[in-house]
Motif scaffolding. Structure first.
Motif, short mmCIF file in Angstrom:
data_model
loop_
_atom_site.label_atom_id
_atom_site.label_comp_id
_atom_site.label_asym_id
_atom_site.label_seq_id
_atom_site.Cartn_x
_atom_site.Cartn_y
_atom_site.Cartn_z
N HIS A 95 -15.84 -10.91 42.13
CA HIS A 95 -17.24 -10.53 41.92
C HIS A 95 -17.91 -11.54 40.99
CE1 HIS A 95 -16.40 -6.79 43.98
NE2 HIS A 95 -15.34 -6.65 43.22
N VAL A 96 -17.88 -12.79 41.40
CA VAL A 96 -18.47 -13.87 40.59
C VAL A 96 -19.56 -14.55 41.40
CG1 VAL A 96 -16.35 -14.27 39.28
CG2 VAL A 96 -16.73 -15.52 41.40
N PRO A 97 -20.50 -15.21 40.73
CA PRO A 97 -21.55 -15.93 41.46
C PRO A 97 -20.98 -17.20 42.09
CG PRO A 97 -21.76 -16.31 39.11
CD PRO A 97 -20.69 -15.27 39.27
N GLY A 98 -21.71 -17.73 43.07
CA GLY A 98 -21.33 -19.00 43.65
C GLY A 98 -21.80 -20.15 42.79
N GLY A 99 -21.40 -21.36 43.16
CA GLY A 99 -21.82 -22.53 42.41
C GLY A 99 -20.65 -23.42 42.06
N THR A 102 -17.53 -22.05 40.07
CA THR A 102 -16.61 -21.09 40.69
C THR A 102 -16.08 -21.57 42.04
OG1 THR A 102 -18.46 -19.87 41.68
CG2 THR A 102 -17.64 -19.11 39.53
N ARG A 103 -16.42 -22.79 42.43
CA ARG A 103 -15.92 -23.29 43.72
C ARG A 103 -14.40 -23.40 43.68
NH1 ARG A 103 -14.57 -27.92 46.56
NH2 ARG A 103 -15.27 -27.91 48.73
N HIS A 104 -13.75 -22.79 44.66
CA HIS A 104 -12.29 -22.77 44.75
C HIS A 104 -11.66 -22.23 43.46
CE1 HIS A 104 -12.06 -25.93 48.23
NE2 HIS A 104 -12.75 -24.84 48.54
N LEU A 105 -12.28 -21.20 42.93
CA LEU A 105 -11.72 -20.51 41.77
C LEU A 105 -10.30 -20.03 42.09
CD1 LEU A 105 -12.36 -19.38 38.89
CD2 LEU A 105 -13.09 -17.28 40.03
N GLY A 126 -18.37 -17.33 49.64
CA GLY A 126 -17.29 -17.90 50.43
C GLY A 126 -16.54 -19.02 49.74
N ASN A 127 -17.26 -19.90 49.04
CA ASN A 127 -16.62 -21.07 48.43
C ASN A 127 -15.80 -20.74 47.20
OD1 ASN A 127 -17.36 -23.13 50.22
ND2 ASN A 127 -19.42 -23.26 49.33
N VAL A 128 -15.83 -19.50 46.75
CA VAL A 128 -15.00 -19.11 45.61
C VAL A 128 -13.52 -19.20 45.97
CG1 VAL A 128 -14.42 -17.20 44.06
CG2 VAL A 128 -16.81 -17.68 44.60
#
Length: 227
Positions: A95-99, A102-105, A126-128
């Motif tokens: 439950h985190v924002p994109g950007g 957090t990309r590939h967290l 999606g990119n998380v």
């Protein structure tokens, strides 16, 4: 709760039963009571996920870059670091924002840190999640099942606002764009079209908040600022 839709997979069970197959083979799930939910991101949605999980009798661990100790005491969960959460959770929900931050967290290193048989839920962006790393984790059994309401390949419906516009314009189709996506062919993966938020009440709240934001701005008293 999304994890109830992936263990066991009710879509597969429904399709198989409709074909006249009433076997229970491959449909055994597990109780949520006594299991551990790892909540990554404790904003408005994350805290509701924690509340629901507590109602199921789950222990809740959380990770957030800005922990809220008062919230943790109120809802009865504990903040831990990311590795501790990944190593203990039976279900991980994002439950985190994109950007860029957090990309590939969640990527190979994070999947390696998870306990075997974990369930992953992503209703964030999606990119998380590094999809290639997720595919490997699914193939190896590290991740037993995944529920994905978002994918990196979503080219049209990236924000709830765009989905709202589609109600009044035209219906966007992701079928062609995702037809060959390997995740769609995996029985232990449930994919939905970025619709986890999509209830009549939620849509009305978005419209009401949008109107309030516009009215406040026109009055010279902007609200709900994000930067």
């Amino acid at each position: 709760m999304p994890c109830t839709t992936v263990s066991p997979n009710p879509q597969f069970a429904s399709i198989r039963t409709a074909r006249g197959n009433f076997s229970q083979e491959g449909l055994r799930g597990f109780d949520l009571r006594g299991k551990t939910l790892g909540v990554i991101g404790t904003g408005d949605i994350g805290r509701h996920a924690a509340t629901i999980a507590r109602g199921f009798g789950m222990e809740v661990l959380a990770y957030d870059v800005k922990p809220d100790p008062a919230l943790a005491r109120e809802l009865g969960f504990r903040y831990v670091d990311m590795n501790a959460l990944l190593g203990a959770a039976d279900v991980v929900t994002l439950h985190v924002p994109g950007g860029p931050a957090t990309r590939h967290l969640l990527s190979t290193e994070q999947f390696d840190a998870m306990k075997p048989g974990v369930i992953l839920i992503n209703t964030a962006r999606g990119n998380v999640v590094d999809i290639e790393a997720l595919l490997h984790a699914l193939a190896e059994g590290k991740v037993a099942a995944a529920g994905l309401d978002v994918l990196p390949e979503e080219p049209v419906i990236r924000e709830e606002a765009e989905l709202l516009r589609s109600y009044f314009a035209r219906e966007h189709k992701l079928n062609t764009l995702l037809a060959n996506h390997v995740l769609l062919r995996m029985r232990k993966v449930v994919i939905t079209p970025h619709s986890a938020f999509n209830t009549r009440e939620a849509v009305q709240r978005i419209l009401d908040t949008t109107k309030q934001n516009i009215d406040a701005y026109l009055e010279g008293k902007p609200i709900n600022l994000v930067a």
